[in-house]
Design a protein around this motif. Structure first.
Motif, PDB file in Angstrom:
ATOM      1  N   SER A  61       0.817  -1.208   0.000  1.00  0.00           N
ATOM      2  CA  SER A  61       0.000   0.000   0.000  1.00  0.00           C
ATOM      3  C   SER A  61       0.861   1.273   0.000  1.00  0.00           C
ATOM      4  N   LYS A  62       2.166   1.136   0.241  1.00  0.00           N
ATOM      5  CA  LYS A  62       3.057   2.294   0.288  1.00  0.00           C
ATOM      6  C   LYS A  62       3.991   2.349  -0.913  1.00  0.00           C
ATOM      7  N   SER A  91      -5.084   5.141  -8.883  1.00  0.00           N
ATOM      8  CA  SER A  91      -5.308   5.743  -7.570  1.00  0.00           C
ATOM      9  C   SER A  91      -6.359   4.969  -6.777  1.00  0.00           C
ATOM     10  N   ASP A  92      -7.392   4.466  -7.458  1.00  0.00           N
ATOM     11  CA  ASP A  92      -8.399   3.643  -6.784  1.00  0.00           C
ATOM     12  C   ASP A  92      -7.842   2.268  -6.431  1.00  0.00           C
ATOM     13  N   ILE A  94      -4.693   1.441  -5.773  1.00  0.00           N
ATOM     14  CA  ILE A  94      -3.737   1.489  -4.659  1.00  0.00           C
ATOM     15  C   ILE A  94      -4.463   1.717  -3.331  1.00  0.00           C
ATOM     16  N   LYS A  95      -5.637   2.330  -3.402  1.00  0.00           N
ATOM     17  CA  LYS A  95      -6.427   2.562  -2.204  1.00  0.00           C
ATOM     18  C   LYS A  95      -7.170   1.301  -1.763  1.00  0.00           C
ATOM     19  N   ASN A  96      -7.765   0.589  -2.739  1.00  0.00           N
ATOM     20  CA  ASN A  96      -8.643  -0.543  -2.428  1.00  0.00           C
ATOM     21  C   ASN A  96      -7.944  -1.898  -2.474  1.00  0.00           C
ATOM     22  N   PRO A  98      -4.141  -2.760  -3.137  1.00  0.00           N
ATOM     23  CA  PRO A  98      -2.738  -2.526  -3.503  1.00  0.00           C
ATOM     24  C   PRO A  98      -1.981  -3.814  -3.808  1.00  0.00           C
TER      25      PRO A  98
END
Length: 145
Positions: A61-62, A91-92, A94-96, A98
């Motif tokens: 996630s990082k 972007s979605d 990596i948020k939901n 990763p």
């Protein structure tokens, strides 16, 4: 006359490696992981034999995307039905999910054959810093960049 060494499947020594994805670029991380999975870092590498190691990727996630990829990169999938194309921005993703983003990047760098299918099964991807493979005593792998 010398002959070329060919590794045998039962003679391969497999190790476990942990790659920390925190602050690392996605493509460079995927390249290193694919190299470990294929076994290209070993002197006994044989292209038609699975000589690779097990790879654990943590902190997905990082991971970092450079340039405008966070907004412009898209992931496509299709349901198989008419009008079933699904599009997800990075972007979605990596948020939901990763771990799925990192998995797809690494899978794209492994051969698309039966051998590649066997190699990708040795990959474990986790969004956070914890993993459940302490019993295998994995070694840390530092990226070259």
């Amino acid at each position: 006359m010398r002959t070329t060494y060919m590794a045998k499947t039962n003679e391969v020594q497999r190790d476990w490696y942990v790659i920390d994805a925190e602050g690392k670029t996605l493509g460079r991380l995927a390249t290193e992981a694919a190299t470990l999975l294929r076994g290209k870092h070993k002197p006994e590498f044989t292209p038609h034999v699975d000589t690779g190691d097990f790879v654990i990727v943590i902190n997905c996630s990082k991971v970092v995307l450079t340039g405008k990829k966070l907004e412009q990169k898209k992931y496509y999938r299709h349901s198989g039905y008419t009008g079933g194309l699904k599009v997800t921005k990075a972007s979605d993703m990596i948020k939901n999910k990763p771990e799925e983003m990192v998995f797809k990047a690494i899978k794209g760098m492994v051969p698309h054959t039966k051998l590649g299918d066997a190699q990708i099964k040795k990959l474990r991807v986790y969004a956070g810093p914890e993993h459940e493979h302490q019993a295998q005593q994995p070694k840390n792998w530092e990226l070259k960049s």
